[in-house]
Design a protein around this motif. Structure first.
Motif, PDB file in Angstrom:
ATOM      1  N   TYR A  82       0.812  -1.219   0.000  1.00  0.00           N
ATOM      2  CA  TYR A  82       0.000   0.000   0.000  1.00  0.00           C
ATOM      3  C   TYR A  82       0.852   1.279   0.000  1.00  0.00           C
ATOM      4  CZ  TYR A  82       0.926  -0.417   5.046  1.00  0.00           C
ATOM      5  OH  TYR A  82       1.544  -0.547   6.257  1.00  0.00           O
ATOM      6  N   THR A  83       2.139   1.152  -0.305  1.00  0.00           N
ATOM      7  CA  THR A  83       3.008   2.326  -0.411  1.00  0.00           C
ATOM      8  C   THR A  83       3.175   2.664  -1.883  1.00  0.00           C
ATOM      9  OG1 THR A  83       4.197   1.731   1.615  1.00  0.00           O
ATOM     10  CG2 THR A  83       5.293   3.267   0.110  1.00  0.00           C
ATOM     11  N   TYR A  84       2.723   3.845  -2.292  1.00  0.00           N
ATOM     12  CA  TYR A  84       2.704   4.192  -3.706  1.00  0.00           C
ATOM     13  C   TYR A  84       3.761   5.216  -4.133  1.00  0.00           C
ATOM     14  CZ  TYR A  84      -1.685   1.770  -2.999  1.00  0.00           C
ATOM     15  OH  TYR A  84      -2.636   0.843  -2.645  1.00  0.00           O
ATOM     16  N   PRO A  85       4.107   6.200  -3.330  1.00  0.00           N
ATOM     17  CA  PRO A  85       5.150   7.142  -3.758  1.00  0.00           C
ATOM     18  C   PRO A  85       6.490   6.416  -3.959  1.00  0.00           C
ATOM     19  CG  PRO A  85       3.892   8.060  -1.937  1.00  0.00           C
ATOM     20  CD  PRO A  85       3.491   6.619  -2.045  1.00  0.00           C
ATOM     21  N   ILE A  86       7.136   6.655  -5.066  1.00  0.00           N
ATOM     22  CA  ILE A  86       8.369   5.950  -5.400  1.00  0.00           C
ATOM     23  C   ILE A  86       9.475   6.170  -4.358  1.00  0.00           C
ATOM     24  CG2 ILE A  86      10.187   5.667  -7.137  1.00  0.00           C
ATOM     25  CD1 ILE A  86       7.457   4.549  -7.947  1.00  0.00           C
ATOM     26  N   PRO A  87       9.710   7.401  -3.851  1.00  0.00           N
ATOM     27  CA  PRO A  87      10.776   7.574  -2.840  1.00  0.00           C
ATOM     28  C   PRO A  87      10.548   6.732  -1.579  1.00  0.00           C
ATOM     29  CG  PRO A  87      10.134   9.694  -3.766  1.00  0.00           C
ATOM     30  CD  PRO A  87       9.124   8.695  -4.244  1.00  0.00           C
ATOM     31  N   GLU A  88       9.275   6.608  -1.165  1.00  0.00           N
ATOM     32  CA  GLU A  88       8.986   5.792   0.024  1.00  0.00           C
ATOM     33  C   GLU A  88       9.220   4.311  -0.261  1.00  0.00           C
ATOM     34  OE1 GLU A  88       5.232   6.622   1.875  1.00  0.00           O
ATOM     35  OE2 GLU A  88       5.407   8.787   1.505  1.00  0.00           O
ATOM     36  N   ARG A  89       8.886   3.867  -1.448  1.00  0.00           N
ATOM     37  CA  ARG A  89       9.163   2.481  -1.823  1.00  0.00           C
ATOM     38  C   ARG A  89      10.670   2.237  -1.854  1.00  0.00           C
ATOM     39  NH1 ARG A  89       4.744  -0.329  -3.858  1.00  0.00           N
ATOM     40  NH2 ARG A  89       6.121  -1.858  -4.834  1.00  0.00           N
ATOM     41  N   ALA A  90      11.429   3.194  -2.365  1.00  0.00           N
ATOM     42  CA  ALA A  90      12.885   3.055  -2.434  1.00  0.00           C
ATOM     43  C   ALA A  90      13.472   2.850  -1.035  1.00  0.00           C
ATOM     44  CB  ALA A  90      13.499   4.278  -3.099  1.00  0.00           C
ATOM     45  N   ARG A  91      12.924   3.551  -0.035  1.00  0.00           N
ATOM     46  CA  ARG A  91      13.412   3.378   1.336  1.00  0.00           C
ATOM     47  C   ARG A  91      13.124   1.965   1.856  1.00  0.00           C
ATOM     48  NH1 ARG A  91      12.091   8.939   1.697  1.00  0.00           N
ATOM     49  NH2 ARG A  91       9.931   8.543   2.292  1.00  0.00           N
ATOM     50  N   LEU A  92      11.976   1.418   1.483  1.00  0.00           N
ATOM     51  CA  LEU A  92      11.655   0.049   1.907  1.00  0.00           C
ATOM     52  C   LEU A  92      12.579  -0.963   1.248  1.00  0.00           C
ATOM     53  CD1 LEU A  92       7.754   0.282   1.833  1.00  0.00           C
ATOM     54  CD2 LEU A  92       9.192   0.032   3.877  1.00  0.00           C
ATOM     55  N   TYR A  93      12.869  -0.771  -0.041  1.00  0.00           N
ATOM     56  CA  TYR A  93      13.815  -1.668  -0.718  1.00  0.00           C
ATOM     57  C   TYR A  93      15.181  -1.616  -0.039  1.00  0.00           C
ATOM     58  CZ  TYR A  93      10.360  -1.712  -4.526  1.00  0.00           C
ATOM     59  OH  TYR A  93       9.210  -1.852  -5.259  1.00  0.00           O
ATOM     60  N   ASP A  94      15.604  -0.414   0.325  1.00  0.00           N
ATOM     61  CA  ASP A  94      16.903  -0.266   0.975  1.00  0.00           C
ATOM     62  C   ASP A  94      16.927  -0.966   2.326  1.00  0.00           C
ATOM     63  OD1 ASP A  94      19.588   0.810   1.099  1.00  0.00           O
ATOM     64  OD2 ASP A  94      18.835   2.187   2.628  1.00  0.00           O
ATOM     65  N   THR A  95      15.819  -0.889   3.056  1.00  0.00           N
ATOM     66  CA  THR A  95      15.742  -1.591   4.346  1.00  0.00           C
ATOM     67  C   THR A  95      15.903  -3.097   4.150  1.00  0.00           C
ATOM     68  OG1 THR A  95      14.312   0.103   5.313  1.00  0.00           O
ATOM     69  CG2 THR A  95      14.284  -2.070   6.355  1.00  0.00           C
ATOM     70  N   ILE A  96      15.250  -3.639   3.121  1.00  0.00           N
ATOM     71  CA  ILE A  96      15.365  -5.074   2.837  1.00  0.00           C
ATOM     72  C   ILE A  96      16.810  -5.448   2.527  1.00  0.00           C
ATOM     73  CG2 ILE A  96      14.729  -6.903   1.198  1.00  0.00           C
ATOM     74  CD1 ILE A  96      12.001  -5.491   0.899  1.00  0.00           C
ATOM     75  N   ILE A  97      17.471  -4.675   1.681  1.00  0.00           N
ATOM     76  CA  ILE A  97      18.855  -4.976   1.300  1.00  0.00           C
ATOM     77  C   ILE A  97      19.781  -4.911   2.517  1.00  0.00           C
ATOM     78  CG2 ILE A  97      20.813  -4.215  -0.104  1.00  0.00           C
ATOM     79  CD1 ILE A  97      18.536  -5.558  -1.654  1.00  0.00           C
ATOM     80  N   ARG A  98      19.578  -3.897   3.387  1.00  0.00           N
ATOM     81  CA  ARG A  98      20.430  -3.786   4.579  1.00  0.00           C
ATOM     82  C   ARG A  98      20.174  -4.924   5.562  1.00  0.00           C
ATOM     83  NH1 ARG A  98      19.090   0.194   7.373  1.00  0.00           N
ATOM     84  NH2 ARG A  98      17.544   1.298   6.108  1.00  0.00           N
ATOM     85  N   GLN A  99      18.930  -5.359   5.665  1.00  0.00           N
ATOM     86  CA  GLN A  99      18.627  -6.503   6.524  1.00  0.00           C
ATOM     87  C   GLN A  99      19.340  -7.766   6.039  1.00  0.00           C
ATOM     88  OE1 GLN A  99      16.614  -7.287   9.414  1.00  0.00           O
ATOM     89  NE2 GLN A  99      17.066  -5.113   9.709  1.00  0.00           N
TER      90      GLN A  99
END
Length: 526
Positions: free
Chosen positions: A461-478
């Motif tokens: 349910y996250t649609y703005p691209i910058p907010e999605r980018a932050r979630l992808y980065d969290t996954i990669i760092r995890q």
């Protein structure tokens, strides 16, 4: 009379010797007709045919997508020149290129695109030797594809699809003439006809594909009139075919191993250039059984392997060592340089093994060995892990057996590659690292990370691209802190070819095939 005959014999002998000398490496070659067939080698069949969702790989440039991935890895308009959406990202309009025909003469327009979407919706999941296709992966919740004008396509979705353009790029929006497929089954009923600069003139399964220039191509026409792609599975045989002149270049990822490419270009008849690749190499770990069911051992492995040595010695410097799973050609990743800490790795492994030594089964796939220097890399890793108390047994298996073995969890580690089917990382990350991910299950990762699960839930349910980018980065760092797999390096795409060819350049996926041609005398400065 006898003396005259003797001199004629000497002259003929001299001419013959001159011809032999000219044909030797480093000597001036006779010019090649511009119309002569160019013969290239691939390690696999690049046009697997009727049951494949694309019929042939994008590398052959026989078909084109609505939205492409450029030679340097960015989004690029192709058959769709522009697009826009409503604010909620549930309705998308695509403005199509005019003046385009498929290779069978059928006009490309919105009506033809709608037929392609009908095919997408009816064919279900289709496996491929490139990237499997399922409409829900690219167009989740698609309600309707309709032609609102001759050159305007409208897509309507149940819910917002903010990453649609990234998903469609490349393999996600391949277009074919409606006359070459059955839209109700998704099967091709004839040789696939796209809009690309080449068309498939002839092919034989696992032997060859013949491409011919499409003379009615809307853009800059292919420079070569005819290109033959020969299937030669062994890299050593591809190398020998280059040396003998049987083929004039290698095509496809892993065309020649870096070591063989380095040896080949010592012969001044040949050249090589390189580009970043979408392909990454990584180790799969069986997280369902000891010792890699213990996260400490996975971390130890991540810290112990010297990726710099692997790139330097076995890829001849053609590659980028990395600890990040997501390839850096993807716009949503960050580069995390690798490092080693053998002392910490030993301590973690010792805590897990409690002074015992542990046998581990290293699965080596025949498919990977035929394209990459996996055998010698597996032996290097075998030595690297010995100080951790791990005794590695390397087992070579064919492709079908390897899949079954991994599904059953009858292995401990394996090595393989992963590419990017498009520029949206959502599906790839979910497949590998969600508890419900298909790759997580089928390859026995046994991986569960509550932080990553929460990120996937938010992405819904996250649609703005910058907010999605932050979630992808969290996954990669995890994944750096709590690894499921062990990334090794990002590949480099090598284009190796006969110097009589011009326009032969490596790109992120394949080569600039439409620009390849025999060099004319005036180009060579002769």
């Amino acid at each position: 009379m006898q003396k005259k005959s003797f001199f004629i014999t000497l002259i003929l002998l001299a001419v013959s010797l001159t011809a032999v000398i000219i044909s030797l490496p480093g000597c001036k070659k006779q010019s090649v007709s511009e119309d002569a067939e160019i013969i290239l080698a691939a390690g696999r069949d690049l046009s697997p045919g009727y049951k494949d969702p694309y019929f042939s790989t994008v590398i052959l440039k026989t078909w084109e997508p609505l939205i492409a991935i450029s030679d340097d890895g960015d989004i690029e308009p192709k058959l769709a020149l522009s697009w826009d959406s409503n604010e909620s990202r549930t309705e998308w309009l695509f403005h199509l290129r005019k003046g385009v025909t498929f290779q069978d003469g059928v006009p490309f327009n919105a009506k033809a695109v709608v037929e392609n979407f009908k095919r997408y919706s009816h064919m279900g999941y289709r496996p491929s030797s490139f990237y499997g296709f399922a409409i829900e992966r690219v167009y989740p919740g698609l309600l309707k594809a309709e032609a609102v004008d001759e050159y305007v396509l409208k897509l309507t979705f149940k819910r917002p699809v903010p990453m649609l353009i990234y998903r469609m790029a490349g393999w996600g929006s391949a277009m074919f003439s409606p006359h070459c497929f059955n839209a109700d089954t998704g099967d091709f009923i004839s040789t696939a006809m796209g809009t690309g600069p080449f068309y498939i003139a002839d092919r034989k399964d696992n032997e060859y594909t013949v491409l011919k220039r499409y003379e009615n191509y809307y853009g800059v026409k292919a420079k070569a009139k005819s290109v033959r792609i020969k299937v030669i599975p062994s890299p050593e045989t591809r190398y020998s075919a280059m040396k003998s002149g049987e083929v004039h270049g290698v095509i496809d990822l892993g065309g020649l191993t870096p070591i063989l490419a380095r040896e080949l270009v010592k012969d001044e008849r040949f050249a090589c250039n390189a580009a970043k690749s979408t392909i990454s190499h990584y180790l799969t770990l069986n997280g369902r059984r000891f010792p890699f069911s213990d996260e400490r051992m996975r971390i130890a492995l991540n810290l112990a392997i010297d990726r710099e040595k692997i790139v330097k010695h076995y890829f001849c410097g053609f590659g980028t060592p990395t600890m990040s799973f997501l390839n850096s050609t993807n716009p949503f990743t960050k580069v995390y340089p690798p490092y080693t800490d053998m002392e910490k790795a030993k301590k973690l492994a010792s805590d897990v093994l409690q002074g015992r030594r542990q046998k581990v089964k290293f699965l080596l796939h025949q498919y990977g060995v035929s394209r990459y220097p996996y055998k010698i890399i597996s032996e290097f890793i075998q030595a690297e892990l010995r100080p951790l108390g791990l005794d590695v047994e390397i087992v070579m298996v064919d492709n079908q057996a390897s899949r079954k073995t991994m599904q059953r969890g009858e292995f401990d580690m394996s090595i393989g590659t992963r590419g990017l089917p498009n520029l949206d990382p959502t599906w790839l990350l979910h497949e590998f690292f969600s508890a419900e991910g298909g790759m997580n299950k089928s390859s026995s990762f046994g991986y569960y990370n509550p932080v990553i699960e929460n990120c996937f839930a938010q992405l819904d349910y996250t649609y703005p691209i910058p907010e999605r980018a932050r979630l992808y980065d969290t996954i990669i760092r995890q994944l750096l802190i709590h690894p499921a797999v062990v990334p090794l390096l990002e590949d480099t795409n090598l284009a190796v070819y006969d110097k009589r060819l011009g326009g032969y350049k490596a790109i992120t996926y394949g080569i600039t095939l439409d620009k390849v041609h025999w060099i004319r005398k005036d180009e060579a400065g002769q």
